[in-house]
Design an enzyme around this catalytic site. Structure first.
Site, PDB file in Angstrom:
ATOM      1  N   ASP A 247       0.860  -1.192   0.000  1.00  0.00           N
ATOM      2  CA  ASP A 247       0.000   0.000   0.000  1.00  0.00           C
ATOM      3  C   ASP A 247       0.897   1.244   0.000  1.00  0.00           C
ATOM      4  O   ASP A 247       2.009   1.176  -0.505  1.00  0.00           O
ATOM      5  CB  ASP A 247      -0.961  -0.056   1.198  1.00  0.00           C
ATOM      6  CG  ASP A 247      -2.244   0.712   0.935  1.00  0.00           C
ATOM      7  OD1 ASP A 247      -2.150   1.869   0.492  1.00  0.00           O
ATOM      8  OD2 ASP A 247      -3.344   0.191   1.171  1.00  0.00           O
ATOM      9  N   HIS A 270       1.855   1.932  -3.313  1.00  0.00           N
ATOM     10  CA  HIS A 270       0.943   2.924  -3.889  1.00  0.00           C
ATOM     11  C   HIS A 270       1.529   4.335  -3.854  1.00  0.00           C
ATOM     12  O   HIS A 270       0.810   5.310  -4.020  1.00  0.00           O
ATOM     13  CB  HIS A 270      -0.412   2.892  -3.175  1.00  0.00           C
ATOM     14  CG  HIS A 270      -1.136   1.587  -3.351  1.00  0.00           C
ATOM     15  ND1 HIS A 270      -2.366   1.332  -2.790  1.00  0.00           N
ATOM     16  CD2 HIS A 270      -0.799   0.455  -4.014  1.00  0.00           C
ATOM     17  CE1 HIS A 270      -2.754   0.097  -3.106  1.00  0.00           C
ATOM     18  NE2 HIS A 270      -1.815  -0.450  -3.836  1.00  0.00           N
TER      19      HIS A 270
END
Ligand SMILES: *[C@@H]1O[C@H](CO)[C@@H](O)[C@H](O)[C@H]1NC(C)=O
Ligand SMILES: *[C@@H]1O[C@H](CO)[C@@H](O)[C@H](O)[C@H]1NC(C)=O
Ligand SMILES: *[C@@H]1O[C@H](CO)[C@@H](O)[C@H](O)[C@H]1NC(C)=O
Ligand SMILES: *[C@@H]1O[C@H](CO)[C@@H](O)[C@H](O)[C@H]1NC(C)=O
Ligand SMILES: *[C@@H]1O[C@H](CO)[C@@H](O)[C@H](O)[C@H]1NC(C)=O
Length: 446
Positions: A247, A270
């Site tokens: 993430d 991310h």
């Protein structure tokens, strides 16, 4: 297909675990011997159990075999170190300590050091976590002036928590590996934190935080495994660290200001994010954030601000500067329609965004060079684009295709000649009316 891969990964990691367990029999025998010797002669094997400020967890009876629960020993060693002037808690190298969720609580006598040279292991089976405490594994609370350092590892053994969304083994709450709560003057350096069930390192309601030369690692497909998460925390410097997870490498949430991030290698994951802010019509205030001199590679996003529809508050004075991106899907993103499921309700109102500078963002993208989707209600203002040079990646992610630059309801200016050239015409000029509107709003809420 993805599920199969997850399964295989879990099986592989669990085999690896068994393998490690076998190999810790030897160190554990050594640990027991060490412990006995701690009591008899106080200076054998280089461990001193008669120091006024140095507290080795082995001296508190830790089994150090990676299987027996050493949590109480850790807390006892912490309490000892916390009570004295200049206390040091030692987690020695070549030893593995199984630790259940613990709280290491202050206030302490003075500056405390946790010297981690060995490995702290979280329980690997989800069932062995207490249901009443799933929020975090190691919780450091109400401590002023603390350093965590060493060549050791904090291993969240999270693979059993990582079932993909929608499968029957998903969890509403997954633990953060290492969390600081209401603490001040915190330094975390040199250690490795890996495979957390969820967030790896979190600072909450804290002030005066430095993170230097740490490694944070989890597989790129492990869900919600943010690297470092900041919330209601100010005066932060994060630097010279490698972060690759499933993430956000870094996530900056509401209540953060004066944050300086530099010399970070981020990826997979991310990217570096502010938000998601304003969920469930909440108030969010974030200001004075500088992210610079960093590399972002093989991630979904690069520099990103995300807010939910319907929020209140203000994000202002944000700079992303000198960021090298390599094979990043969308390097520059503001998304005010953030939604973690396929469809969210349209709401009126939004967290306002102003004074955001994207400067010297260079390298390659695989989907879209810039995506600014600002709110219908409150446009983004004073957006500044400069020195942006982005080329389509030669290795686009499978199934992705290149899209044009998009700036929706975004005001500001672009200097220089940006590449791709469509970026030069992306922002709208002006926005003074909106700026006045935002000033009124922000004074009320932030
Ligand atoms: C332990 O330390 C105390 C004070 O520092 C000292 O008086 C004592 O002799 C030491 N004991 C051993 C066994 O070294
Ligand atoms: C923290 O501890 C260090 C080392 O003892 C000391 O030099 C420093 O002044 C302390 N800082 C604060 C804010 O207490
Ligand atoms: C960074 O951390 C690693 C691993 O603990 C250590 O070997 C290295 O010396 C550290 N580098 C600096 C500059 O402190
Ligand atoms: C904007 O943020 C930066 C970085 O935190 C800070 O140094 C600067 O003083 C801020 N500028 C204003 C006008 O507040
Ligand atoms: C939200 O608004 C957009 C644009 O006005 C519209 O296209 C979309 O269908 C709406 N979505 C929902 C869930 O109402």
């Amino acid at each position: 297909m993805k599920q199969n891969m997850m399964k295989q990964l879990c099986v592989f990691l669990c085999h690896l675990l068994v393998f490690f367990c076998l190999f810790t029999i030897i160190p554990s025998a050594y640990g027991r011997k060490l412990h006995r010797s701690c009591k008899k002669h106080h200076h054998t094997y280089g461990v001193s159990c008669n120091s006024t400020n140095n507290f080795n967890i082995l001296c508190f009876g830790a089994k150090a075999n990676g299987v027996s629960d050493d949590s109480k020993k850790l807390v006892a060693a912490w309490n000892a170190a916390c009570k004295v002037d200049g206390g040091i808690l030692q987690i020695p190298s070549n030893h593995r300590f199984l630790i259940k969720p613990v709280t290491l609580q202050g206030p302490c006598m003075s500056h405390v050091v946790i010297q981690i040279d060995g490995t702290l292991l979280a329980p690997s089976k989800v069932g062995s976590w207490s249901k009443s405490n799933l929020y975090q594994w190691i919780n450091i609370k109400w401590v002023q002036n603390i350093t965590i350092q060493g060549s050791g590892t904090i291993d969240g053994q999270g693979c059993n928590w990582w079932a993909p969304m929608g499968s029957k083994h998903t969890f509403d709450i997954k633990p953060t590996a290492l969390r600081f709560y209401a603490s001040e003057d915190v330094l975390v350096r040199d250690i490795m934190i890996k495979n957390s069930p969820q967030v790896h390192l979190k600072f909450d309601n804290s002030r005066g935080v430095k993170v230097n030369n740490v490694s944070i690692l989890a597989p790129g497909n492990s869900p919600n495994t943010d690297g470092i998460h900041l919330q209601n925390t100010r005066d932060v410097e994060i630097m010279h660290s490698n972060i690759g997870t499933g993430d956000d490498c870094l996530s900056i949430q509401t209540g953060c200001c004066n944050v300086h991030i530099h010399h970070i290698n981020c990826g997979p994951g991310h990217g570096i994010s502010i938000g998601g802010l304003g969920k469930d019509k909440s108030v969010a205030c974030v200001s004075d954030i500088l992210v610079e001199n960093s590399n972002i590679e093989n991630t979904l996003y690069g520099a990103r601000i995300k807010t939910w529809q319907g929020g209140i508050g203000l994000v202002k004075n944000i700079t992303f500067s000198n960021i090298q991106v390599t094979n990043v899907n969308s390097p520059i993103v503001i998304n005010q329609y953030y939604c973690d499921k396929s469809l969210c309700k349209n709401e009126t109102g939004s967290v306002a965004i102003k004074e955001v500078k994207f400067d010297k963002i260079t390298g390659s993208y695989s989907t879209q060079p810039i995506y600014l989707a600002c709110s219908d209600d409150i446009p983004c203002t004073e957006i500044d684009l400069s020195g942006i040079q982005l080329k389509p990646s030669r290795r686009p992610l499978e199934g992705s295709h290149v899209q044009q630059a998009l700036c929706y309801n975004s005001y500001g200016s672009s200097n220089d000649q940006l590449v791709p050239s469509s970026m030069n015409y992306c922002l709208k000029k002006g926005g003074d009316g909106a700026i006045n509107q935002i000033s009124r709003l922000s004074n009320a809420d932030c």
